[in-house]
Write an enzyme that holds these catalytic residues in place. Structure first.
Site, PDB file in Angstrom:
ATOM      1  N   SER A   9       4.696   2.815   7.673  1.00  0.00           N
ATOM      2  CA  SER A   9       4.396   1.652   6.850  1.00  0.00           C
ATOM      3  C   SER A   9       5.604   1.186   6.060  1.00  0.00           C
ATOM      4  CB  SER A   9       3.273   1.967   5.859  1.00  0.00           C
ATOM      5  OG  SER A   9       2.029   1.891   6.466  1.00  0.00           O
ATOM      6  N   HIS A  50       0.808  -1.218   0.000  1.00  0.00           N
ATOM      7  CA  HIS A  50       0.000   0.000   0.000  1.00  0.00           C
ATOM      8  C   HIS A  50       0.844   1.273   0.000  1.00  0.00           C
ATOM      9  CE1 HIS A  50       0.498  -0.222   4.477  1.00  0.00           C
ATOM     10  NE2 HIS A  50       0.394   1.093   4.394  1.00  0.00           N
ATOM     11  N   ASP A  99       0.101  -7.608   1.436  1.00  0.00           N
ATOM     12  CA  ASP A  99       0.564  -6.239   1.652  1.00  0.00           C
ATOM     13  C   ASP A  99       2.087  -6.164   1.693  1.00  0.00           C
ATOM     14  OD1 ASP A  99       0.308  -3.506   1.884  1.00  0.00           O
ATOM     15  OD2 ASP A  99       0.191  -3.528   4.072  1.00  0.00           O
TER      16      ASP A  99
END
Length: 493
Positions: A334, A217, A250
């Site tokens: 992230s 992402h 992910d």
């Protein structure tokens, strides 16, 4: 819409992704997955957009007065060595997870306890508040010192002491030592889509060929026609391209277009299977764009089923049997590494759970850390990364059955039908061969309790195609156990 999925263990939590937008507002997070299990019963639940999923397939974010004092006299004779992390001796180097002896006195990491700072309000507020606090504290400290000197008739109340070389050098295995070694291998990723929108995330050097491991992402917006740039801790910036990405896991791998001149020192990878609850953790990333930020905590839980929405905007979700940590993780963390006490990577930071479904940072709608962060275990991330580097395509293990993805019940329920009325159990597939039928409720995979569809997906995805697992299910009130050999699906579509 329905798809095929597989599950994870224990209760689940859903959280927004932790990439940091470059614009003032963060796009709303796609529908969240339901919290699965009792341990997160007080946290807001999230629900994926799809109500059913095919097991194994991806469904179609008062100022302080500072006045120096005379240090206490030291006893004669040899002095004990400077304490290490949590007051412990220096940690041994090497990969894998390591426990840390109990903390004995003082604040965390051997720092005296301090009063908590005031709440920050957004990135601008954060920087302003820090600077203002430092200036106010300095002004008050100087004023009080002058007032005391006038009262006592002395010129100064400050006592100087010579530097202690023991305290100036960082103990091997301390947080400072770990951060010093890891920071040159952690990068800040800027992703920009074709229409100019983008965000900031983190990654880390995976090998000497210039591969960087991060979250899907983080780079999804720039994967097709956008631009990627990677900035190292020394400020050098490099253009990058996507090698491969797995939306369901992910996980993504990118590579520097021209790695000449880059200092490519891969971070050592630990063994996430040996991690224990309570192990110390260090997270490194770029929260809210603040590159090179280091935070600490512990492993708060293992095998936490998490379903979180994808940053690509398609409303699809990824699933992980995550490591939970209370190390502060925020938007921008992230894709960054979660390290153990030996400085080895045990996870890839991916999602957070937020109070009140996000917000609270100056009204910007951005989620912030409440001590519930989730990382993809490095054993799984490594397996996916190797697959992406090898042929750029992710491979998912499947059981060949559509399960209900919305209701959190006493297990994962095989749906009455699949997408567009297709059978929910694929003819000749693993589930069909094992005798599973629509309406069966899967309650356990090997020794892991299954309480929902997302839990089943995240747990199955910790395996490889061809692995044999044992499923426990109920039908008409009767419990049955059967062995099943996992099939495979290639790609995210």
């Amino acid at each position: 819409m329905s798809t095929e999925n597989e599950g994870a263990a224990v209760p689940s939590a859903a959280g927004p992704r932790t990439e940091s937008p470059t614009s003032p507002q963060v796009p709303p997070v796609p529908p969240e997955a339901p919290a699965v299990g009792p341990s997160l019963d007080k946290a807001p639940a999230q629900t994926p957009a799809d109500t059913a999923g095919q097991a194994g397939n991806v469904p179609p974010q008062d100022p302080a007065q500072h006045q120096a004092q005379q240090p206490p006299a030291q006893p004669a004779g040899p002095q004990p060595p400077n304490p290490g992390w949590y007051g412990a001796p220096p940690a041994a180097t090497g990969g894998g997870a390591g426990g840390v002896p109990p903390y004995a006195g003082g604040g965390p990491w051997g720092v005296p306890p301090m009063a908590p700072p005031p709440r920050r309000k957004g990135v601008g507020g954060l920087v302003a508040a820090v600077v203002a606090a430092a200036l106010i504290a300095g002004g008050v400290g100087g004023g009080v010192g002058y007032w005391a000197a006038e009262r006592s008739g002395e010129s100064s109340t400050t006592i100087s002491s010579s530097a202690d070389p023991k305290t100036e050098s960082r103990v091997p295995g301390s947080v400072a030592d770990i951060a010093n070694k890891a920071l040159p291998s952690v990068v800040t990723i800027e992703a920009q889509s074709g229409n100019g929108e983008g965000g900031t995330g983190t990654g880390f050097v995976y090998d000497k060929q210039g591969h960087i491991l991060t979250n899907n992402h983080v780079v999804a917006s720039a994967a097709e026609s956008g631009k990627l740039s990677v900035t190292f801790s020394d400020g050098k910036q490099y253009a990058a391209e996507v090698v491969g990405r797995a939306q369901g896991y992910d996980v993504a791998v990118i590579k520097l277009r021209d790695p000449a001149g880059a200092k490519l020192n891969p971070l050592p990878l630990g063994d996430s299977g040996k991690v224990a609850v309570g192990d110390a953790t260090v997270a490194i990333g770029a929260p809210f764009g603040l590159s090179g930020t280091v935070t600490t905590g512990i492993v708060s839980a293992k095998k936490r089923p998490v379903a979180s929405s994808d940053g690509g905007g398609g409303g699809q979700a990824s699933y992980m049997s995550a490591l939970q940590t209370d190390a502060s993780i925020n938007p921008g963390n992230s894709g960054g590494p979660l390290l153990n006490a030996q400085g080895a990577v045990i996870g890839v930071n991916s999602a957070i759970q937020s109070a009140g479904n996000g917000g609270g940072f100056g009204g910007q709608g951005q989620a912030g850390s409440i001590g519930l962060g989730f990382a993809i275990p490095i054993n799984q991330a490594k397996r996916v990364a190797e697959q992406l580097i090898r042929d750029r395509t992710p491979i998912y293990p499947v059981i060949g059955a559509v399960v209900n993805m919305k209701d959190a019940a006493n297990g994962a329920v095989i749906a009455p039908s699949g997408t567009n009325g297709a059978p929910s159990v694929t003819a000749g597939g693993p589930a069909d061969k094992a005798g599973l039928k629509p309406g069966d409720v899967i309650t356990k995979l090997d020794d892991t309790l299954i309480d929902s569809g997302p839990t089943l997906i995240s747990e199955i995805w910790t395996h490889r195609p061809g692995d044999k697992v044992t499923l426990t299910y109920t039908r008409d009130g009767k419990q049955t156990t059967t062995d099943i050999v996992l099939g495979e699906r290639r790609g995210d579509n």
